[in-house]
Design an enzyme around this catalytic site. Structure first.
Site, PDB file in Angstrom:
ATOM      1  N   LYS A   1      -6.732  13.259   4.194  1.00 21.55           N
ATOM      2  CA  LYS A   1      -7.143  12.076   3.256  1.00 21.55           C
ATOM      3  C   LYS A   1      -7.753  10.880   3.896  1.00 21.55           C
ATOM      4  O   LYS A   1      -8.390  10.917   4.802  1.00 21.55           O
ATOM      5  CB  LYS A   1      -5.352  11.919   2.673  1.00 21.55           C
ATOM      6  CG  LYS A   1      -5.097  13.076   1.819  1.00 21.55           C
ATOM      7  CD  LYS A   1      -3.401  12.913   1.931  1.00 21.55           C
ATOM      8  CE  LYS A   1      -2.898  11.773   0.945  1.00 21.55           C
ATOM      9  NZ  LYS A   1      -1.394  12.096   0.825  1.00 21.55           N
ATOM     10  N   GLY A   2      -7.891  10.058   2.754  1.00 22.88           N
ATOM     11  CA  GLY A   2      -8.483   8.662   3.447  1.00 22.88           C
ATOM     12  C   GLY A   2      -7.727   7.874   4.181  1.00 22.88           C
ATOM     13  O   GLY A   2      -6.427   8.088   4.736  1.00 22.88           O
TER      14      GLY A   2
ATOM     15  N   GLY B   1     -14.851   9.595   1.453  1.00 23.13           N
ATOM     16  CA  GLY B   1     -16.034  10.270   2.207  1.00 23.13           C
ATOM     17  C   GLY B   1     -15.612  11.395   3.031  1.00 23.13           C
ATOM     18  O   GLY B   1     -16.279  12.567   2.972  1.00 23.13           O
TER      19      GLY B   1
ATOM     20  N   GLU C   1      -9.394   2.652   4.567  1.00 26.99           N
ATOM     21  CA  GLU C   1      -8.953   1.617   3.764  1.00 26.99           C
ATOM     22  C   GLU C   1      -7.347   1.446   3.925  1.00 26.99           C
ATOM     23  O   GLU C   1      -6.945   0.193   3.895  1.00 26.99           O
ATOM     24  CB  GLU C   1      -9.393   1.972   2.375  1.00 26.99           C
ATOM     25  CG  GLU C   1     -10.878   2.036   2.189  1.00 26.99           C
ATOM     26  CD  GLU C   1     -11.315   2.257   0.575  1.00 26.99           C
ATOM     27  OE1 GLU C   1     -12.286   1.498   0.374  1.00 26.99           O
ATOM     28  OE2 GLU C   1     -10.613   3.011  -0.124  1.00 26.99           O
TER      29      GLU C   1
ATOM     30  N   PRO D   1      -8.590  12.307  16.002  1.00 29.62           N
ATOM     31  CA  PRO D   1      -7.738  11.116  16.304  1.00 29.62           C
ATOM     32  C   PRO D   1      -8.586   9.849  16.810  1.00 29.62           C
ATOM     33  O   PRO D   1      -7.863   9.032  16.607  1.00 29.62           O
ATOM     34  CB  PRO D   1      -6.595  11.759  17.167  1.00 29.62           C
ATOM     35  CG  PRO D   1      -7.268  13.022  17.832  1.00 29.62           C
ATOM     36  CD  PRO D   1      -8.196  13.435  16.468  1.00 29.62           C
TER      37      PRO D   1
ATOM     38  N   ILE E   1      -5.345  14.817  10.331  1.00 27.71           N
ATOM     39  CA  ILE E   1      -6.305  13.965  11.041  1.00 27.71           C
ATOM     40  C   ILE E   1      -7.392  14.722  11.822  1.00 27.71           C
ATOM     41  O   ILE E   1      -6.845  15.806  12.376  1.00 27.71           O
ATOM     42  CB  ILE E   1      -5.252  13.153  12.127  1.00 27.71           C
ATOM     43  CG1 ILE E   1      -4.478  12.432  11.460  1.00 27.71           C
ATOM     44  CG2 ILE E   1      -6.479  12.361  12.943  1.00 27.71           C
ATOM     45  CD1 ILE E   1      -4.904  11.393  10.545  1.00 27.71           C
TER      46      ILE E   1
ATOM     47  N   THR F   1     -17.866   5.282  10.196  1.00 28.59           N
ATOM     48  CA  THR F   1     -16.531   6.149   9.907  1.00 28.59           C
ATOM     49  C   THR F   1     -16.285   7.222  10.697  1.00 28.59           C
ATOM     50  O   THR F   1     -15.114   7.758  10.818  1.00 28.59           O
ATOM     51  CB  THR F   1     -16.599   6.125   8.503  1.00 28.59           C
ATOM     52  OG1 THR F   1     -17.874   6.886   8.062  1.00 28.59           O
ATOM     53  CG2 THR F   1     -16.296   5.051   7.631  1.00 28.59           C
TER      54      THR F   1
ATOM     55  N   THR G   1     -11.623   8.721  16.194  1.00 28.18           N
ATOM     56  CA  THR G   1     -12.053   8.165  15.149  1.00 28.18           C
ATOM     57  C   THR G   1     -11.429   7.606  14.104  1.00 28.18           C
ATOM     58  O   THR G   1     -11.673   6.558  13.474  1.00 28.18           O
ATOM     59  CB  THR G   1     -13.560   8.750  14.462  1.00 28.18           C
ATOM     60  OG1 THR G   1     -13.035  10.346  14.074  1.00 28.18           O
ATOM     61  CG2 THR G   1     -14.718   9.372  15.669  1.00 28.18           C
TER      62      THR G   1
END
Lengths: 168, 323, 737
Positions: C696-697, C519, C700, C627, C624, C478, C629
């Site tokens: 934020k995430g 995470g 997903e 950017p 972000i 990630t 990853t």
């Protein structure tokens, strides 16, 4: 029995008590070269790709005992953190990996793939079997034997294309 | 994987004398040995017996059994005169596997029927008399033609489909001397002995594959599958079509992925000879080629898929618009 | 090194962040496309994964699997196996687990080697001197069975579901809304069971030293993994250490401990030597988690203007017996679109199949694309452009709770995404043809809930002015190594070369772990807080307030004074400890991430094959952090969507529950050739309610919607609807006729 083979340019003797040991397990467990990964152990993912006498193969689908006198190149033989190969550097630049597990296989595969291309080998997507051109579709097809579940495929293609162009 | 003895044969005679299971590329055999679907007591490594040359033979080409798939597909003569063979090989497996897999070994590839691979379930091919789990089970990839009550497995390979369409000849050596088999007659339909994939006798060794003189025809291999690359065929069509002006002089068409052997029907091909290409003609040909086709539920779709693909390939091979 | 002087900072996220801390910092490394700091190790094969290092005298384990889906194992041909070459132990131990722990379970899953709940369940462990000997002996195992397969539940039933009250919701009168609707959709859809299929099989290498267990493992959440393993073994968590410096992919499949960790620990204890178990790929498929299959009924009731009056989303899924997890398919449906009448339903059947668990975006990954299929059908029925239909139905507040959104950027994503993709060029259904290929475009909204989890980290600032970040966070691909390095470097004003990040060791401060897309935000916030603790101390040494001090390039600047960090540290080692906890902002507002996804496909009229021509997405997911990853995460998530739409399908034989396609040749994860160019755009975004970084995430969100866009594109290409994933060529052929 002992077999002798050349690995990453170095002559190595491998004592083999059991002919069932695959080349992959020999590298990982007996020769202290765990860079080559085991993803499926059945030739279905490409994580174990090494070069055998210059050609990429799945190390999981061949027995170590069959390689007396052969030359094997693994990811450890392509470059080191201090001296990266052009493809290794390009994979970092283009983020051609995430978890990194398929990455050694991808890079060994891509290294050999570019050599195959230089020899003029066609692929299943070559419009002209006699004169293939290394466009993105060609790279994708030629790299389809290396699965990546993080799915960095577009970045892998970018890294390979850039390397091919800079070498060419 | 069961223990086995390992012998490296230095020539074909030594290999034949050694007694044991031949291993060449090993890409399918070791896969199966790891799962104990195959449990040979003795392996004879034939990678060093020679038989790895591609040489002209008359107007044809003689391909040693140990020639790697990748080398065969890339051979300039093959690319020029038998492009169907290059195309079929390149449509199969991955580059890594093609670098290792051999011409002889590819002919001996075993089925990918999931029940053949599952030691917990009955399979007549793996264990004669135990039953067939594929009927009534997952048979998406399995046979619609030439199957039997005992077995609906398919031959999964690509190259042999092209070899059948190209009228190649398989050359064999063995305890009872040398002999040949036509590529189209090398594999067996299951009948009540599905454990026997081919007409190779125990102890025999494929030494080479002979390609006859090129036809000069338009050659096409079209493989239809669930993933664009690195997947087995649901249906494949190998075609070599020679035109004579506006009519078909000769057409050879083999289907892959539909039976335990590459599926060819000379009497169906005869329908095409001397005829001008047309959608109706190709439809009649496809219907004849697929006569008696039977689905097993999940793989019913293969019948219309094969029909449509055959028609599209013949249309393209005769210069028409595939659409 | 001097004894570190410790400073702590804790934050419970009770109020939105008024000031954006990173707008004030000066180093300029955050939000830059930094190459992964661990990249050189990964590309050279020198990053060491769980099974890459075997201590001397390591023995090898291989599981014996149950050949039946239900029943009991009453014995084994143990004596025969023990006599085989190299065999050291044949173990059937009550501590062996039946299926892996769910994410954040924190205690052992059900244990015991006897009762069988699914085919392929590990019921014994064979340990031998070599890998080859262990495999052979395990394959020779013959479990004695009481076979109750005839009583097994092997596919989703028609009825007989559990309907947990807490997972149902209703407001208004949906039936009435459906009756009165100008345009309505009422359809049932199906998604298949899927597999994470991480490239690294689950693996553990375990050894004991003076009553303390160390496991090199492949796990995503070490804090709870330690608790799970300790509980399974019946020992104190203080006696367990898990090392997972590199994890070869997780996708939720390695959230909890699995068979190999417990098995290797038991065997190593019994033999007094290290034991390694790397699951065979078949074991991974059969005996670790999978994503549940689902049946989903969607009801949409719209007025003549396309505005939704009602939404129904009911899901039927499977779960393991006794397990609390079931795929939260409807998770985003309470708030994605407006509509005063709403029914949310969740129904669970217990099946004797491989245990379902969390897989990348559990819930939305399969729920959102299905809602988006129905929205596409509604758009067609109402004669509206699919983008326009979504735009008309963006709610001002969470329509189920009335809570405000912390941030809702769906409209921006839709508008900018459509523009970027060239959506205006979308053909009429079935109208664009190139040779044998029909060309179509489709789109879908993407939405995923956003959460924060407790997380801790430390930063050790050494006298030479370099820093080391420490947390038990994992990097499963990630980008944790990259972003935590960047966060610390930015907050401390250090070039990234002067920051080292150490992860994947359960002895380090306990983090959120990798899962649920929380995470980066959670562990990153803890690193930020640790840095802020250090900043406060540095400011004190500068004799100024922290917000009067600028840290840049290893120097502290306050007013006209500049001091290099080593000078300021004066030989001291400082340790900053940061801890973040979720608070009121997790309750008072609806937090989510947003996106719009677009696909162009070509469909063969000959074979029914679908080829993707391009994918594009625009996302809004807070700040972000990197950017490069972040983009990779999005690409990866979207390719998960390709698999979901077109190729992936776990097949369990309904006659006996056997996992039919339990390998990478037949479980079709997309290959390189399946993947076209993918265009990713991130909207500039901040969310003050999310966490102090306002990030934020990401990973997903990207797989929520993609499959919907692809299948809608197939519908556009062919003029036919497809309501069952994956859309394989046989289904297309059947529709084309």
């Amino acid at each position: 029995m002992d077999i002798t083979l050349t690995i990453n340019g170095e002559r190595r003797t491998l004592p083999l008590e059991d002919p069932r040991v695959t080349l992959l397990d020999a590298l990982r467990q007996h020769l202290d070269l765990p860079g080559t990964k085991k993803g499926c152990d059945h030739g279905q993912c490409g994580a174990c790709t090494v070069m055998l006498n210059g050609r990429r193969i799945n190390a999981c689908l061949t027995l170590a005992v069959m390689h007396q006198g052969d030359e094997i190149t693994t990811i450890e033989g392509l470059g080191t953190p201090e001296a990266l190969s052009p493809l290794q550097a390009a994979f970092i630049r283009h983020d051609g990996f995430q978890c990194g597990y398929c990455t050694p296989g991808q890079i060994v595969s891509a290294t050999a793939m570019l050599a195959e291309f230089r020899e003029g080998w066609p692929s299943n997507v070559s419009n002209d079997l006699s004169a293939p051109r290394l466009d993105d579709e060609e790279i994708r097809e030629r790299m389809s034997g290396n699965l990546c579940r993080c799915s960095c495929y577009p970045n892998i293609v970018d890294a390979i294309r850039e390397t091919a162009e800079s070498v060419a | 994987m069961r223990p086995f003895t390992y012998t490296r044969a230095e020539d074909a005679a030594a290999a034949l004398a050694a007694g044991g299971r031949f291993i060449a590329g090993g890409t399918n055999l070791l896969d199966l040995m790891k799962l104990q679907v195959e449990t040979p007591d003795a392996l004879v490594d034939i990678n060093h017996v020679g038989l790895d040359a591609i040489a002209p033979e008359g107007e044809g080409l003689l391909v040693g059994a140990l020639v790697r798939n990748a080398d065969l597909a890339a051979d300039p003569r093959v690319r020029r005169d038998w492009p169907l063979l290059s195309r079929a090989i390149l449509a199969g497996a991955s580059a890594q596997i093609r670098n290792r897999a051999t011409t002889g070994g590819n002919l001996l590839q075993r089925t990918r029927c999931p029940y053949f691979y599952d030691l917990d379930t009955p399979c007549n091919k793996r264990q004669p008399g135990s039953g067939c789990s594929a009927q009534g089970g997952f048979n998406r990839t399995l046979a619609i033609l030439g199957a039997s009550e005992a077995c609906i497995a398919t031959f999964p390979g690509d190259m042999p489909v092209a070899l059948a369409a190209l009228d190649a000849e398989i050359r064999i050596d063995g305890p009872n001397g040398a002999r040949t088999l036509p590529a189209a007659g090398f594999h067996r339909l299951p009948g009540d002995t599905p454990e026997r994939d081919t007409n190779l006798e125990p102890g025999e060794l494929i030494t080479s594959v002979a390609l006859p003189a090129p036809t000069g025809g338009r050659q096409i291999y079209r493989k239809v599958r669930d993933r664009r690359s690195f997947a087995f065929a649901l249906v494949s069509v190998a075609a070599d079509v020679v035109m004579d002006g506006g009519t078909i002089r000769q057409a050879r068409v083999a289907l892959g992925g539909v039976a335990a052997r590459p599926w060819m029907l000379p009497e169906a091909q005869a329908l095409l000879d001397g005829q001008p290409p047309s959608a109706a003609l190709f439809g009649r040909f496809a219907d004849r080629l697929l006569a008696g086709a039977k689905g097993h539920g999940e793989n019913d779709f293969k019948i219309p898929l094969a029909r449509r693909t055959v028609i599209a390939v013949l249309t393209e091979a005769t210069g028409g618009d595939a659409a | 090194m001097s004894e570190p002087i410790t400073f702590k900072r804790h934050l419970r996220m009770n109020t939105p962040e008024k000031a954006d801390f990173f707008d004030q910092t000066a180093q300029g490394v955050l939000s830059q496309p930094l190459d992964r700091p661990e990249g050189k190790l990964k590309v050279t094969g020198t990053a060491s994964y769980a099974d890459d290092v075997h201590p001397p005298e390591t023995a090898y384990g291989w599981f014996v699997r149950a050949p039946i889906a239900k029943g009991w194992v009453t014995g084994l041909n143990t004596a025969e196996l023990r006599a085989m070459p190299g065999v050291l132990a044949v173990i059937r131990d009550d501590r062996m687990i039946m299926h892996p722990a769910q994410g954040q379970q924190g205690k052992s899953p059900p244990q015991g080697p006897s009762e069988v709940f699914y085919a392929g369940q590990p019921v014994a462990l064979v340990v031998a001197e070599t890998f080859e000997q262990a495999r052979d002996a395990a394959q020779a195992a013959r479990p004695e069975l009481i076979d109750r397969s005839d009583k097994a539940a092997l596919k989703l039933p028609l009825d007989d579901y559990e309907t947990p009250k807490s997972k149902q919701a209703a407001q208004g009168d949906l039936d009435k809304a459906m009756t009165e609707a100008a345009f309505a959709v009422d359809q049932v859809y199906e998604t298949p069971s899927m597999s994470h299929s991480a490239m690294e099989p689950h693996a553990a290498v375990a050894w004991w030293d003076d009553g303390k267990l160390t496991v090199r493992g492949s796990y995503q959440m070490l804090k709870t993994n330690v608790a799970e393993l300790a509980d399974a073994l019946g020992i104190s968590a203080r006696k367990v250490r898990i090392l997972a410096p590199y994890v070869g992919g997780g996708f939720g499949g390695k959230l909890g401990i699995s068979h190999e960790a417990v098995g290797a620990a038991i065997a190593a204890q019994r033999l007094g030597r290290p034991v390694a178990i790397a699951l065979h790929r078949r074991n991974v498929y059969e005996a670790t988690h999978r994503r549940s299959e689902s049946r989903q009924r969607i009801r949409l009731a719209a007025g003549a203007d396309g505005r939704l009056a009602g939404i129904g989303h009911e899901a039927w899924v499977s779960s393991m017996f006794g397990d609390s997890f079931s795929e939260p398919v409807t998770q985003a449906s309470p708030f994605t679109y407006a509509g005063e009448n709403r029914v949310i339903g969740h129904h669970v059947a217990r099946l004797n199949l491989t245990a379902p668990g969390s897989m990348r975006a559990p819930g939305e990954a399969i729920g959102v694309p299905i809602v988006e299929l129905a929205m596409d059908e509604l758009a067609q029925a109402a004669g509206l452009d699919p983008v326009e239909l979504r735009l008309r139905n963006i709610p001002d507040e969470d329509p189920s709770t009335g809570k405000p959104f912390s941030s809702n950027r769906l409209e921006d994503c839709l508008r900018q995404g459509a523009e970027r993709f060239g959506w205006a060029d979308r053909p009429e259904p079935g109208a664009r043809r190139e040779g044998e290929w029909l060309i179509g475009m489709g789109m879908a909204s993407a939405v995923r809930v956003n959460t924060l989890e407790p997380s801790e980290a430390a930063i050790i600032l050494l006298p030479d002015g370099t820093a080391r970040v420490e947390t038990d966070m994992t990097d499963i691909g990630t980008g944790s190594y990259a972003i935590l390095t960047q966060i610390a470097a930015e907050a401390l004003g250090l070039p990234v070369e002067r920051v080292t990040t150490v992860l994947g060791d359960s002895d380090l401060p306990p983090s959120s772990g990798s899962g649920g897309s929380f995470g980066a935000a959670s562990s990153g916030s803890s690193v930020l807080l640790a840095a802020q603790a250090l900043r406060a101390q540095l400011a004190e040494r500068m004799g100024c307030d922290a917000d009067e001090m600028t840290l840049k390039d290893g120097q502290a600047i306050a007013g006209n004074r500049t001091r290099a960090l080593p000078d300021l540290l004066a030989g001291d080692t400082l340790r900053g400890e940061g801890a973040i906890d979720p608070g009121a902002t997790s309750q008072t507002v609806r937090q989510a991430t947003w996106g719009a996804q677009f696909a162009e496909v070509a469909v063969s009229t000959v074979t029914g094959e679908v080829q993707l021509r391009r994918l594009a997405a625009t996302f809004a997911c807070g700040r972000i952090l990197n950017p490069k990853t972040a983009r990779s995460q999005c690409i990866g998530g979207m390719i998960f969507g390709i698999g979901s739409a077109l190729t992936e399908h776990v097949a369990h034989d309904p006659r006996d529950g056997h996992f039919v396609n339990r390998d990478l040749a037949e479980y079709h994860v997309p290959a390189n050739l399946d993947v076209p160019k993918i265009d990713i755009a991130f909207l500039p975004d901040r969310d003050a309610h999310a966490n102090p970084m306002q990030a934020k995430g990401i990973g997903e969100l990207a797989c929520c919607g993609t499959a919907g866009a692809i299948v809608n594109a197939i519908a556009n290409a062919t003029g036919k609807r497809f309501r069952e994933f994956p859309v394989t060529l046989d289904k297309v052929l059947a529709a084309l006729g």
